[in-house]
Design an enzyme around this catalytic site. Structure first.
Site, PDB file in Angstrom:
ATOM      1  N   TYR A  45     -11.909 -17.381 -10.752  1.00  0.00           N
ATOM      2  CA  TYR A  45     -10.830 -16.373 -10.754  1.00  0.00           C
ATOM      3  C   TYR A  45      -9.968 -16.530 -12.001  1.00  0.00           C
ATOM      4  O   TYR A  45      -9.679 -15.554 -12.706  1.00  0.00           O
ATOM      5  CB  TYR A  45      -9.998 -16.538  -9.481  1.00  0.00           C
ATOM      6  CG  TYR A  45      -8.939 -15.481  -9.289  1.00  0.00           C
ATOM      7  CD1 TYR A  45      -9.277 -14.188  -8.922  1.00  0.00           C
ATOM      8  CD2 TYR A  45      -7.589 -15.784  -9.468  1.00  0.00           C
ATOM      9  CE1 TYR A  45      -8.293 -13.212  -8.739  1.00  0.00           C
ATOM     10  CE2 TYR A  45      -6.606 -14.823  -9.273  1.00  0.00           C
ATOM     11  CZ  TYR A  45      -6.963 -13.538  -8.910  1.00  0.00           C
ATOM     12  OH  TYR A  45      -5.991 -12.585  -8.727  1.00  0.00           O
ATOM     13  N   THR A  62      -0.316  -8.775   0.238  1.00  0.00           N
ATOM     14  CA  THR A  62      -1.512  -7.960   0.521  1.00  0.00           C
ATOM     15  C   THR A  62      -2.523  -8.810   1.300  1.00  0.00           C
ATOM     16  O   THR A  62      -2.293 -10.000   1.552  1.00  0.00           O
ATOM     17  CB  THR A  62      -2.192  -7.499  -0.778  1.00  0.00           C
ATOM     18  OG1 THR A  62      -2.705  -8.662  -1.426  1.00  0.00           O
ATOM     19  CG2 THR A  62      -1.251  -6.759  -1.700  1.00  0.00           C
ATOM     20  N   LYS A  68      -9.713 -13.642 -14.983  1.00  0.00           N
ATOM     21  CA  LYS A  68      -8.443 -13.008 -15.364  1.00  0.00           C
ATOM     22  C   LYS A  68      -8.098 -13.311 -16.829  1.00  0.00           C
ATOM     23  O   LYS A  68      -7.538 -12.462 -17.523  1.00  0.00           O
ATOM     24  CB  LYS A  68      -7.315 -13.461 -14.428  1.00  0.00           C
ATOM     25  CG  LYS A  68      -7.466 -12.949 -12.992  1.00  0.00           C
ATOM     26  CD  LYS A  68      -7.455 -11.423 -12.921  1.00  0.00           C
ATOM     27  CE  LYS A  68      -7.376 -10.901 -11.505  1.00  0.00           C
ATOM     28  NZ  LYS A  68      -7.506  -9.453 -11.397  1.00  0.00           N
ATOM     29  N   ASN A 118      -7.925  -2.319 -11.050  1.00  0.00           N
ATOM     30  CA  ASN A 118      -7.190  -3.134 -10.092  1.00  0.00           C
ATOM     31  C   ASN A 118      -8.100  -3.980  -9.216  1.00  0.00           C
ATOM     32  O   ASN A 118      -7.660  -4.945  -8.623  1.00  0.00           O
ATOM     33  CB  ASN A 118      -6.331  -2.183  -9.227  1.00  0.00           C
ATOM     34  CG  ASN A 118      -5.881  -2.837  -7.950  1.00  0.00           C
ATOM     35  OD1 ASN A 118      -4.990  -3.698  -7.972  1.00  0.00           O
ATOM     36  ND2 ASN A 118      -6.486  -2.466  -6.828  1.00  0.00           N
ATOM     37  N   SER A 172      -3.959  -7.992 -13.871  1.00  0.00           N
ATOM     38  CA  SER A 172      -4.331  -9.368 -14.176  1.00  0.00           C
ATOM     39  C   SER A 172      -3.657 -10.309 -13.176  1.00  0.00           C
ATOM     40  O   SER A 172      -3.391  -9.923 -12.030  1.00  0.00           O
ATOM     41  CB  SER A 172      -3.950  -9.677 -15.626  1.00  0.00           C
ATOM     42  OG  SER A 172      -4.404 -10.951 -15.996  1.00  0.00           O
ATOM     43  N   VAL A 186       1.818 -10.999  -4.354  1.00  0.00           N
ATOM     44  CA  VAL A 186       2.076  -9.742  -3.640  1.00  0.00           C
ATOM     45  C   VAL A 186       1.589  -9.817  -2.189  1.00  0.00           C
ATOM     46  O   VAL A 186       0.516 -10.379  -1.908  1.00  0.00           O
ATOM     47  CB  VAL A 186       1.366  -8.564  -4.361  1.00  0.00           C
ATOM     48  CG1 VAL A 186       1.839  -7.236  -3.792  1.00  0.00           C
ATOM     49  CG2 VAL A 186       1.628  -8.622  -5.861  1.00  0.00           C
TER      50      VAL A 186
HETATM   51  N1  LIG Z   1      -1.999 -10.151  -4.085  1.00  0.00           N
HETATM   52  C1  LIG Z   1      -1.634 -11.005  -5.031  1.00  0.00           C
HETATM   53  O1  LIG Z   1      -0.798 -11.896  -4.795  1.00  0.00           O
HETATM   54  C2  LIG Z   1      -2.201 -10.881  -6.415  1.00  0.00           C
HETATM   55  C3  LIG Z   1      -1.706 -11.745  -7.400  1.00  0.00           C
HETATM   56  C4  LIG Z   1      -2.218 -11.648  -8.686  1.00  0.00           C
HETATM   57  C5  LIG Z   1      -3.194 -10.698  -8.980  1.00  0.00           C
HETATM   58  N2  LIG Z   1      -3.674  -9.895  -7.986  1.00  0.00           N
HETATM   59  C6  LIG Z   1      -4.702  -8.915  -8.356  1.00  0.00           C
HETATM   60  O2  LIG Z   1      -4.346  -7.653  -7.856  1.00  0.00           O
HETATM   61  C7  LIG Z   1      -5.517  -6.864  -7.645  1.00  0.00           C
HETATM   62  C8  LIG Z   1      -5.461  -6.213  -6.279  1.00  0.00           C
HETATM   63  O3  LIG Z   1      -5.342  -7.238  -5.322  1.00  0.00           O
HETATM   64  P1  LIG Z   1      -4.768  -7.016  -3.846  1.00  0.00           P
HETATM   65  O4  LIG Z   1      -3.863  -8.159  -3.592  1.00  0.00           O
HETATM   66  O5  LIG Z   1      -4.299  -5.624  -3.671  1.00  0.00           O
HETATM   67  O6  LIG Z   1      -6.109  -7.303  -3.038  1.00  0.00           O
HETATM   68  P2  LIG Z   1      -6.747  -6.614  -1.752  1.00  0.00           P
HETATM   69  O7  LIG Z   1      -5.698  -6.190  -0.789  1.00  0.00           O
HETATM   70  O8  LIG Z   1      -7.794  -7.561  -1.324  1.00  0.00           O
HETATM   71  O9  LIG Z   1      -7.419  -5.282  -2.348  1.00  0.00           O
HETATM   72  C9  LIG Z   1      -8.513  -5.325  -3.218  1.00  0.00           C
HETATM   73  C10 LIG Z   1      -9.057  -3.912  -3.374  1.00  0.00           C
HETATM   74  O10 LIG Z   1     -10.153  -3.923  -4.284  1.00  0.00           O
HETATM   75  C11 LIG Z   1     -11.269  -3.257  -3.679  1.00  0.00           C
HETATM   76  N3  LIG Z   1     -12.477  -3.810  -4.293  1.00  0.00           N
HETATM   77  C12 LIG Z   1     -12.827  -5.112  -4.406  1.00  0.00           C
HETATM   78  N4  LIG Z   1     -13.989  -5.229  -5.062  1.00  0.00           N
HETATM   79  C13 LIG Z   1     -14.399  -3.977  -5.377  1.00  0.00           C
HETATM   80  C14 LIG Z   1     -15.516  -3.450  -6.052  1.00  0.00           C
HETATM   81  N5  LIG Z   1     -16.475  -4.233  -6.539  1.00  0.00           N
HETATM   82  N6  LIG Z   1     -15.612  -2.087  -6.199  1.00  0.00           N
HETATM   83  C15 LIG Z   1     -14.658  -1.272  -5.705  1.00  0.00           C
HETATM   84  N7  LIG Z   1     -13.560  -1.732  -5.067  1.00  0.00           N
HETATM   85  C16 LIG Z   1     -13.435  -3.066  -4.896  1.00  0.00           C
HETATM   86  C17 LIG Z   1     -11.067  -3.487  -2.182  1.00  0.00           C
HETATM   87  O11 LIG Z   1     -11.637  -2.478  -1.390  1.00  0.00           O
HETATM   88  P3  LIG Z   1     -13.081  -2.529  -0.722  1.00  0.00           P
HETATM   89  O12 LIG Z   1     -13.233  -3.861  -0.080  1.00  0.00           O
HETATM   90  O13 LIG Z   1     -13.001  -1.370   0.218  1.00  0.00           O
HETATM   91  O14 LIG Z   1     -14.012  -2.291  -1.860  1.00  0.00           O
HETATM   92  C18 LIG Z   1      -9.545  -3.313  -2.083  1.00  0.00           C
HETATM   93  O15 LIG Z   1      -9.199  -1.944  -2.047  1.00  0.00           O
HETATM   94  C19 LIG Z   1      -6.709  -7.820  -7.851  1.00  0.00           C
HETATM   95  O16 LIG Z   1      -7.218  -7.642  -9.148  1.00  0.00           O
HETATM   96  C20 LIG Z   1      -6.072  -9.199  -7.736  1.00  0.00           C
HETATM   97  O17 LIG Z   1      -6.784 -10.181  -8.453  1.00  0.00           O
HETATM   98  C21 LIG Z   1      -3.197  -9.954  -6.722  1.00  0.00           C
END
Ligand SMILES: NC(=O)c1ccc[n+]([C@@H]2O[C@H](COP(=O)([O-])OP(=O)(O)OC[C@H]3O[C@@H](n4cnc5c(N)ncnc54)[C@H](OP(=O)(O)O)[C@@H]3O)[C@@H](O)[C@H]2O)c1
Length: 228
Positions: free
Chosen positions: A123, A156, A127, A80, A109, A154
């Site tokens: 990015y 976040t 992906k 993730n 993804s 999402v």
């Molecule tokens: N939110 C959206 O709208 C959306 C849309 C499409 C896809 N996504 C995908 O969903 C996934 C999660 O995104 P999110 O929205 O939940 O983002 P987020 O709130 O920024 O969370 C990202 C998480 O990944 C951890 N992380 C980042 N790099 C890391 C690393 N090298 N090693 C270990 N942990 C790491 C961060 O924690 P630390 O900083 O503590 O390490 C955090 O827990 C991502 O792959 C993102 O591309 C999100």
């Protein structure tokens, strides 16, 4: 009891996947560079929190070793955290155990994988590569289900960042689209999309799921309706 590794579990989607897995009586090993109060608050015998970067091979190895030492098996790896090169590394370390359990690799993804969004070249490319990795693994590892799943847009920290700093580098109409999705309350709730990944992680592999291996799917698509 199923056993999963969740990367990027300190906040956002990864935190909610972890919460959902624990609520379903699963064991979870998490990896994140920081440990939030929310993640610490989930502490239980079934949760092991590893603090570190997935890019560090020793951290990924520790996560796999912890799952095996404590539970004797590994059923699912949920990638993730979202950066490509470490994704391949932890998948490699986990594969021998996933072969044994006839397990799953679920990659979080994005629509960016096929959307070619302006200003997001790295990015988009990472992906798209993730989708290709899921497809390749499905071809190589017939006994392991590999899926790349987009979670929707999402609510976040990632979306907060896009609204806050996106204006400086994104085309204005694209930035406005994200701002409007938020102001109109149309962002996906992290717990709703997380439930799909968690339900997939704890489900046993049937013929339907096996047939989906290698595909790029959407969390709200018809193919995954049984897991929402
Ligand atoms: N939110 C959206 O709208 C959306 C849309 C499409 C896809 N996504 C995908 O969903 C996934 C999660 O995104 P999110 O929205 O939940 O983002 P987020 O709130 O920024 O969370 C990202 C998480 O990944 C951890 N992380 C980042 N790099 C890391 C690393 N090298 N090693 C270990 N942990 C790491 C961060 O924690 P630390 O900083 O503590 O390490 C955090 O827990 C991502 O792959 C993102 O591309 C999100």
């Amino acid at each position: 009891m199923s056993v999963s590794i969740v990367t990027g579990a300190s906040r956002g989607i990864g935190l909610e996947i972890t919460r959902s897995l624990l609520a379903n009586n699963s064991a979870v090993v998490t990896i994140s560079r920081s440990v939030s109060d929310e993640l610490r608050g989930l502490q239980s015998l079934q949760l092991d929190i590893i603090q570190g970067d997935v890019a560090d091979r020793d951290i990924s190895k520790l996560a796999v070793d912890t799952a095996i030492a404590k539970h004797g098996k590994l059923d699912c790896v949920i990638l993730n955290h979202g950066i490509l090169s470490p994704v391949g590394r932890i998948a490699d370390l986990a594969l021998p155990h996933l072969r044994d359990s006839r397990g799953k690799i679920l990659m979080v993804s994005s629509g960016a994988a096929t959307g070619a969004y302006a200003a997001w070249g790295a990015y988009n490319a990472s992906k798209a590569a993730m989708n290709t990795l899921a497809k390749t693994l499905a071809g190589e590892e017939k006994g392991v289900v590999s899926l790349a799943i987009r979670p929707g847009v999402v609510d976040t920290g990632m979306q907060e960042d896009i609204r806050r700093v996106g204006k400086t580098h994104m085309p204005p109409e694209m930035h406005s689209k994200f701002v409007e999705l938020h102001s109109q309350g149309k962002l996906v709730k992290p717990q709703d999309t997380a439930r799909v990944y968690a339900n997939l992680a704890i489900s046993s592999v049937n013929e339907n799921l096996s047939n989906l291996s290698g595909q790029f799917l959407s969390w709200d698509g018809e193919e995954l309706k049984d897991y929402r």
